[in-house]
Scaffold this active site. Structure first.
Site, short mmCIF file in Angstrom:
data_model
loop_
_atom_site.label_atom_id
_atom_site.label_comp_id
_atom_site.label_asym_id
_atom_site.label_seq_id
_atom_site.Cartn_x
_atom_site.Cartn_y
_atom_site.Cartn_z
N TRP A 183 -5.98 0.82 10.18
CA TRP A 183 -6.08 0.85 8.73
C TRP A 183 -5.85 -0.53 8.13
CZ3 TRP A 183 -8.44 3.00 5.04
CH2 TRP A 183 -8.04 2.86 3.73
N TYR A 194 0.84 -1.21 0.00
CA TYR A 194 0.00 0.00 0.00
C TYR A 194 0.87 1.26 0.00
CZ TYR A 194 -3.41 3.44 1.66
OH TYR A 194 -4.20 4.55 1.80
N GLU A 208 -11.96 5.57 4.54
CA GLU A 208 -11.43 6.36 5.67
C GLU A 208 -12.48 6.49 6.77
OE1 GLU A 208 -8.38 7.12 6.20
OE2 GLU A 208 -7.48 6.99 4.22
#
Length: 186
Positions: free
Chosen positions: A48, A18, A40
């Site tokens: 995350w 990522y 988000e």
């Protein structure tokens, strides 16, 4: 030799990929930015990595984050999402995704143009360490305020700043990260 990365990006293989291939690269397009805004919001209060690992299931559950398709979701679709163990099942966040898709359709200039209009201009100091990376900025505070004014929910200044980082509106790669120096690609 392994390149130096931002400290947050080294604890899991998914983070490495990522960080190296997505985080901080400029991203445009209403559907692409709607996906990031939605993810988000789902990340709020969670790690995350949880969202990153569930992203394929989120994409399947939310019609590839096609704004018009999600805006057309019904109460039955929301019930389907709440039963989907592949995603984060939070009633308020599911409802927010649908509401935000509907709000995005009402943005005359398009969601991408609206979000990018809050990207800072001019030079910014590069963070030397992770401790130097802010959680919000004047731009993310203004972005959150404008999104709320337009009917979006789950879009506070911290979520807005995370979105700005993830989509390249700001570049918060720390000074010794190889991504801070794209001319030195490994």
């Amino acid at each position: 030799m392994e390149p130096i990365r931002c400290g947050w990006a080294t604890s899991a293989p998914e983070y490495v990929t990522y960080h190296d291939e997505e985080w901080g690269w400029p991203l445009h397009g209403d559907d692409a930015l709607f996906e990031r805004l939605t993810l988000e919001a789902f990340q709020s209060g969670l790690s995350w990595i949880t969202i990153l690992r569930k992203r394929p299931a989120f994409r399947a559950a939310f019609a590839g984050f096609d704004v018009a398709a999600v805006a057309a979701f019904t109460a039955e679709d929301e019930a389907r999402l709440m039963a989907d163990a592949g995603i984060v099942r939070n009633r308020a966040k599911v409802a927010a995704a649908v509401r935000n898709a509907r709000a995005a359709l009402e943005v005359p200039e398009g969601l991408s143009a609206l979000l990018w209009s809050f990207a800072p201009t001019g030079p910014r100091p590069r963070p030397r360490t992770l401790a130097d990376v802010p959680a919000t900025s004047p731009e993310s505070i203004a972005l959150a305020r404008e999104l709320k004014r337009r009917g979006f929910v789950f879009v506070g200044p911290t979520t807005g700043y995370a979105l700005m980082q993830a989509t390249g509106m700001v570049d918060d790669h720390v000074a010794d990260c190889f991504r801070a120096h794209p001319e030195e690609r490994y």
